[in-house]
Write an enzyme that holds these catalytic residues in place. Structure first.
Site, PDB file in Angstrom:
ATOM      1  N   ARG A 161      37.733 -55.178  62.340  1.00 55.57           N
ATOM      2  CA  ARG A 161      39.167 -54.884  62.379  1.00 55.57           C
ATOM      3  C   ARG A 161      39.447 -53.916  63.527  1.00 55.57           C
ATOM      4  O   ARG A 161      38.602 -53.083  63.859  1.00 55.57           O
ATOM      5  CB  ARG A 161      39.629 -54.226  61.073  1.00 55.57           C
ATOM      6  CG  ARG A 161      39.601 -55.155  59.874  1.00 55.57           C
ATOM      7  CD  ARG A 161      40.731 -56.176  59.939  1.00 55.57           C
ATOM      8  NE  ARG A 161      40.761 -57.019  58.761  1.00 55.57           N
ATOM      9  CZ  ARG A 161      40.050 -58.124  58.573  1.00 55.57           C
ATOM     10  NH1 ARG A 161      39.209 -58.522  59.512  1.00 55.57           N
ATOM     11  NH2 ARG A 161      40.164 -58.823  57.473  1.00 55.57           N
ATOM     12  N   HIS A 167      50.753 -43.818  70.038  1.00 55.16           N
ATOM     13  CA  HIS A 167      51.480 -42.584  70.336  1.00 55.16           C
ATOM     14  C   HIS A 167      51.477 -41.532  69.235  1.00 55.16           C
ATOM     15  O   HIS A 167      51.951 -40.420  69.463  1.00 55.16           O
ATOM     16  CB  HIS A 167      52.911 -42.923  70.758  1.00 55.16           C
ATOM     17  CG  HIS A 167      52.966 -43.440  72.164  1.00 55.16           C
ATOM     18  ND1 HIS A 167      52.644 -44.738  72.478  1.00 55.16           N
ATOM     19  CD2 HIS A 167      53.253 -42.821  73.327  1.00 55.16           C
ATOM     20  CE1 HIS A 167      52.743 -44.896  73.784  1.00 55.16           C
ATOM     21  NE2 HIS A 167      53.112 -43.757  74.321  1.00 55.16           N
ATOM     22  N   ILE A 212      46.949 -34.339  76.632  1.00 53.15           N
ATOM     23  CA  ILE A 212      46.036 -34.629  75.527  1.00 53.15           C
ATOM     24  C   ILE A 212      44.690 -35.172  76.033  1.00 53.15           C
ATOM     25  O   ILE A 212      43.707 -35.155  75.318  1.00 53.15           O
ATOM     26  CB  ILE A 212      46.653 -35.599  74.488  1.00 53.15           C
ATOM     27  CG1 ILE A 212      47.061 -36.906  75.139  1.00 53.15           C
ATOM     28  CG2 ILE A 212      47.807 -34.942  73.752  1.00 53.15           C
ATOM     29  CD1 ILE A 212      47.352 -38.006  74.125  1.00 53.15           C
ATOM     30  N   ASP A 213      44.669 -35.666  77.281  1.00 55.70           N
ATOM     31  CA  ASP A 213      43.440 -36.278  77.815  1.00 55.70           C
ATOM     32  C   ASP A 213      42.337 -35.259  78.157  1.00 55.70           C
ATOM     33  O   ASP A 213      41.182 -35.632  78.317  1.00 55.70           O
ATOM     34  CB  ASP A 213      43.755 -37.081  79.081  1.00 55.70           C
ATOM     35  CG  ASP A 213      44.519 -38.358  78.777  1.00 55.70           C
ATOM     36  OD1 ASP A 213      44.633 -38.707  77.586  1.00 55.70           O
ATOM     37  OD2 ASP A 213      45.003 -38.998  79.722  1.00 55.70           O
ATOM     38  N   ARG A 270      50.149 -38.205  70.341  1.00 55.39           N
ATOM     39  CA  ARG A 270      50.890 -37.212  71.126  1.00 55.39           C
ATOM     40  C   ARG A 270      51.738 -36.282  70.268  1.00 55.39           C
ATOM     41  O   ARG A 270      52.233 -35.280  70.752  1.00 55.39           O
ATOM     42  CB  ARG A 270      51.844 -37.918  72.099  1.00 55.39           C
ATOM     43  CG  ARG A 270      51.150 -38.592  73.237  1.00 55.39           C
ATOM     44  CD  ARG A 270      52.149 -38.888  74.345  1.00 55.39           C
ATOM     45  NE  ARG A 270      51.502 -39.551  75.443  1.00 55.39           N
ATOM     46  CZ  ARG A 270      50.795 -38.930  76.387  1.00 55.39           C
ATOM     47  NH1 ARG A 270      50.680 -37.613  76.368  1.00 55.39           N
ATOM     48  NH2 ARG A 270      50.224 -39.610  77.349  1.00 55.39           N
ATOM     49  N   GLU A 298      29.574 -44.684  64.903  1.00 57.69           N
ATOM     50  CA  GLU A 298      28.359 -45.396  65.376  1.00 57.69           C
ATOM     51  C   GLU A 298      28.236 -45.421  66.888  1.00 57.69           C
ATOM     52  O   GLU A 298      27.153 -45.325  67.431  1.00 57.69           O
ATOM     53  CB  GLU A 298      28.409 -46.869  64.961  1.00 57.69           C
ATOM     54  CG  GLU A 298      28.512 -47.138  63.533  1.00 57.69           C
ATOM     55  CD  GLU A 298      27.175 -46.968  62.859  1.00 57.69           C
ATOM     56  OE1 GLU A 298      27.210 -46.855  61.651  1.00 57.69           O
ATOM     57  OE2 GLU A 298      26.138 -46.954  63.523  1.00 57.69           O
ATOM     58  N   GLU A 311      41.110 -46.048  75.664  1.00 53.05           N
ATOM     59  CA  GLU A 311      41.917 -47.160  76.183  1.00 53.05           C
ATOM     60  C   GLU A 311      41.545 -47.541  77.625  1.00 53.05           C
ATOM     61  O   GLU A 311      41.655 -48.697  78.013  1.00 53.05           O
ATOM     62  CB  GLU A 311      43.418 -46.836  76.102  1.00 53.05           C
ATOM     63  CG  GLU A 311      43.830 -45.667  76.969  1.00 53.05           C
ATOM     64  CD  GLU A 311      45.314 -45.319  76.897  1.00 53.05           C
ATOM     65  OE1 GLU A 311      46.103 -46.116  76.361  1.00 53.05           O
ATOM     66  OE2 GLU A 311      45.674 -44.226  77.370  1.00 53.05           O
ATOM     67  N   GLY A 367      31.088 -38.757  63.345  1.00 64.53           N
ATOM     68  CA  GLY A 367      29.818 -39.459  63.140  1.00 64.53           C
ATOM     69  C   GLY A 367      29.959 -40.958  63.334  1.00 64.53           C
ATOM     70  O   GLY A 367      29.323 -41.751  62.630  1.00 64.53           O
TER      71      GLY A 367
END
Ligand code: ADP
Length: 319
Positions: free
Chosen positions: A244, A250, A127-128, A253, A188, A223, A186
Site C-alpha cells: 500500500r 502537505h 522543513i527539508d 508543513r 525497514e 519525494e 525503525g
C-alpha cells in the site's frame, strides 16, 4: 537603526510565527519600529506592508503557518524589478530586513544586501533541512514529529494485515525528513535522493525481515528520490507482498510548532535583530555544533551544568 521589516518567503514551515513574534518583540524592546511585509517578495513589490507592534504578535507562537503569509515570486529574480523593491524600501525608510525562508528566499536576501542600502539578515526556515550553516532549520522538528506519528499509525494497520507500506515524505533534493523519520520509526528501508536505489537488495531485505518474523514492512521514500507508486510496483513484483502507498503530502508543513522549533525560532529571531543592530548584513543566523562528542567521566562529574540564563532574559524580553 530605527526601522526594520520582516517577511516570510517561499515554502512555509511551522515556527515561522514564533520567529516573527521574537523579531518584533525583541526589536520593539530595543526601540525599533517594525513593519511586516505580506507574502514575501511578492508583497514587497506590491508595497504591501503592515505595522507590527508588541501586541500584534500576541498568541501566534503556537500557530502553524505564517501570519505574514508567504508566496513564490519569480519576478524577483529580474534585476530591474528588484530595483523597484529597493525604491519601496527606501521610500519607507527601512534600514534593516529579516528574511525568514528557505534556500531560494536566502538567495533573494543576499541580492538585496548587495544591491541596496538595506542591511539583511536571513533566518533558515524549511522543513527539508537543506540549508548549509545550520544544524536545524525552523520547522524541521515539527515536520518530523508529524511524519513519525503518521508512520507509527501506519505500522499498526500494516501489522494487522501483514502488508508492506511505502510512505512518501517531502524532500525534493534532500532526504533528511525521510532519513530521520525512517531511522526513528525503525522502518525497514529508506530511499533518498542522495543514495542510488537498488530494488533487488531492498526486496531481499524485506524478505529477510519476514523470515525473521516481522509482520509488517515500512519503506520511507523521499519525494525527490522516486514516486512511492514506482517503489511499490517494483517491490510487489520482487516480493509478492501486498503493498500500500501513503503519500503524506502537505500535512507535513502544518501544525503547532514543537518546543524545539519554538525555542529555535525565538532564539534566531532575537539574534537576527541583534545582528542588524550590530551593523551586520548579508548573513544568516543558525544553530551549530550539535554533534555527538565523547568525554571523560571525570570531566562530566567534576563540572556543573549551568542553566543558560540568556534564555531567562530572552523570555522576559519577549513576554
Ligand atoms: P524557499 O525559500 O522555500 O527555498 P523558493 O526556492 O521558491 O522557496 O524561493 C522563494 C522565493 O525567493 C522565490 O519565489 C523568489 O521570489 C525568491 N528567489 C529565489 N531564488 C532567487 C534568486 N536566485 N534571485 C532572486 N530571488 C530569488
Amino acid at each position: 537603526m530605527k526601522k526594520i521589516a520582516v517577511m516570510t518567503s517561499g515554502g512555509d514551515s511551522p515556527g515561522m510565527n514564533a520567529a516573527i513574534r521574537s523579531i518584533v518583540r525583541y526589536a520593539v524592546s530595543k526601540g525599533l519600529e517594525v513593519l511586516g511585509i505580506m507574502r514575501g517578495y511578492a508583497g514587497l513589490l506590491e508595497d504591501d506592508f503592515v505595522p507590527l507592534n508588541f501586541s500584534d504578535v500576541g498568541g501566534i507562537m503556537e500557530k502553524g503557518g505564517t501570519i505574514l503569509r508567504t508566496a513564490r515570486c519569480e519576478e524577483f529574480k529580474v534585476d530591474n524589478i528588484r530595483k523597484e523593491a529597493y525604491e519601496i524600501l527606501k521610500k519607507r525608510g527601512i534600514e534593516g530586513l529579516v528574511v525568514i525562508g528557505g534556500d531560494g528566499s536566502l538567495n533573494g536576501a543576499t541580492l538585496i544586501a548587495n544591491e541596496s542600502e538595506v542591511k539583511v539578515v536571513g533566518i533558515p526556515a524549511s522543513i527539508d533541512n537543506d540549508i548549509h550553516g545550520t544544524d536545524m532549520c525552523i520547522g524541521v522538528d515539527t515536520c518530523l514529529n508529524t511524519v513519525v506519528e503518521n508512520i507509527q499509525k501506519l505500522k499498526d494497520t500494516a501489522s494487522s494485515h501483514e502488508r508492506a507500506f511505502i510512505v512518501e515524505t517531502m524532500g525534493r533534493n534532500c532526504g533528511y525528513i525521510a532519513l530521520v523519520a525512517g531511522l526513528t520509526t525503525g522502518s525497514e528501508a529508506i530511499i533518498i535522493p542522495e543514495v542510488k536505489i537498488d530494488y533487488q537488495s531492498l526486496a531481499d531485505k524485506l524478505l529477510a525481515g519476514r523470515k525473521r518474523g516481522k509482520v509488517n514492512s515500512i519503506v520511507v521514500v523521499a519525494e525527490g528520490a522516486a514516486s512511492a507508486y514506482t517503489v511499490a510496483r517494483h517491490l510487489e513484483n520482487k516480493t509478492g507482498y501486498e503493498t500500500r502507498v501513503t503519500i503524506l503530502g502537505h500535512v507535513q508543513r502544518g501544525g503547532s510548532p514543537t518546543v524545539f522549533d519554538r525555542l529555535l525560532a525565538s532564539r534566531l529571531g532575537a539574534a537576527a535583530v541583534q545582528n542588524l543592530m550590530n551593523g551586520e548584513s548579508d548573513v544568516m543566523v543558525g544553530l551549530q555544533s550539535s554533534g555527538i562528542a565523547t568525554m571523560k567521566l571525570s570531566e562530566v562529574l567534576e563540572n556543573k551544568k549551568e542553566l543558560d540564563l540568556s534564555l531567562y532574559e530572552l523570555a522576559n524580553t519577549l513576554s
